[in-house]
Scaffold this motif. Structure first.
Motif, PDB file in Angstrom:
ATOM      1  N   GLU A 104       7.743   4.089  -3.472  1.00 42.81           N
ATOM      2  CA  GLU A 104       7.860   2.643  -3.514  1.00 42.81           C
ATOM      3  C   GLU A 104       9.326   2.246  -3.658  1.00 42.81           C
ATOM      4  OE1 GLU A 104       3.739   1.616  -5.884  1.00 42.81           O
ATOM      5  OE2 GLU A 104       5.574   1.976  -7.028  1.00 42.81           O
ATOM      6  N   ARG A 107       8.959  -4.676  -4.451  1.00 46.12           N
ATOM      7  CA  ARG A 107       7.684  -5.389  -4.529  1.00 46.12           C
ATOM      8  C   ARG A 107       7.930  -6.868  -4.796  1.00 46.12           C
ATOM      9  NH1 ARG A 107       4.955  -2.465  -8.116  1.00 46.12           N
ATOM     10  NH2 ARG A 107       3.921  -1.294  -6.474  1.00 46.12           N
ATOM     11  N   THR A 132       4.221  -4.621  -1.219  1.00 43.82           N
ATOM     12  CA  THR A 132       5.030  -3.467  -1.612  1.00 43.82           C
ATOM     13  C   THR A 132       5.683  -2.847  -0.382  1.00 43.82           C
ATOM     14  OG1 THR A 132       3.523  -3.021  -3.438  1.00 43.82           O
ATOM     15  CG2 THR A 132       5.008  -1.243  -2.799  1.00 43.82           C
ATOM     16  N   PHE A 134       7.240   0.500   1.171  1.00 44.50           N
ATOM     17  CA  PHE A 134       7.178   1.955   1.014  1.00 44.50           C
ATOM     18  C   PHE A 134       8.218   2.636   1.903  1.00 44.50           C
ATOM     19  CE2 PHE A 134       2.900   0.449  -0.019  1.00 44.50           C
ATOM     20  CZ  PHE A 134       2.644   1.123  -1.201  1.00 44.50           C
TER      21      PHE A 134
END
Length: 204
Positions: A104, A107, A132, A134
């Motif tokens: 991650e 966010r 989010t 990635f």
């Protein structure tokens, strides 16, 4: 003469009885200080850790998180309702997926809040949506760069003088069907993320 003396004594006695009452009427009334109010807008910052599973949120696979938030509260009696926007850097918290790992990075979340105020202490729950970002890690060739999920959480906030307050909050974020591509082919994985953070808000 006797009647006049009686009238004079009666008038003096009435004045003595009425004196304290008149003094009480003239004295300023005491009012209790107003209860603390959580209503209004606020902005703030937070920091903590983004982790993948319990019991150790500070393990090496996790990342240190930090970000900003802004929101608005409305208080009705002891009940407090609000909405908040939040953005966080997640420090590369890693998740195992088929064929390798992903991590991650960022966010953004839009959250509704509801809680109970105990004067300058607020206990609240929160829920909303989270986007989010990635990135690929070991063994994964490519992954969804951004994916929408949902968030639930809870926390406690303590207000201080000067419009400042401090909070501790825990959030669980579920991001479904994150697609990855590796030497094993394509796969979709539901990613469960967690954040434990402390923050400071300025209310105005």
């Amino acid at each position: 003469m006797f009647c006049r003396t009686k009238l004079t004594l009666a008038a003096a006695f009435a004045a003595c009885l009425g004196g304290p009452a008149m003094a009480a009427d003239l004295s300023p009334a005491y009012n209790d200080p107003p209860a603390f109010q959580w209503s209004g807008a606020y902005v703030g910052v937070h920091g903590g850790t983004a982790f993948t599973r319990m019991p150790n949120p500070f393990a090496g696979r996790n990342g240190w998180s930090g970000g900003v938030q802004a929101g608005y509260n409305i208080q009705t009696g002891p009940a407090v309702f609000g909405a908040e926007l939040e953005g966080s850097y997640l420090g590369g918290a890693e998740h195992n997926v088929e064929g390798g790992k992903i991590k991650e990075k960022w966010r953004a979340a839009a959250k509704a809040k509801a809680g109970l105020a105990f004067d300058q202490t607020l206990v609240f729950g929160t829920a909303g949506i989270a986007m989010t970002t990635f990135d690929k890690a070991g063994g994964v060739r490519d992954t969804d760069s951004r994916k929408l999920g949902y968030l639930v959480g809870a926390g406690v906030e303590q207000a201080f003088a000067g419009g400042l307050s401090a909070k501790i909050e825990y959030d669980y974020i579920r991001t479904p069907n994150v697609e990855t591509r590796s030497a094993f082919g394509n796969a979709k994985t539901d990613i469960g993320s967690q954040e434990l953070k402390a923050g400071i808000n300025y209310r105005f």
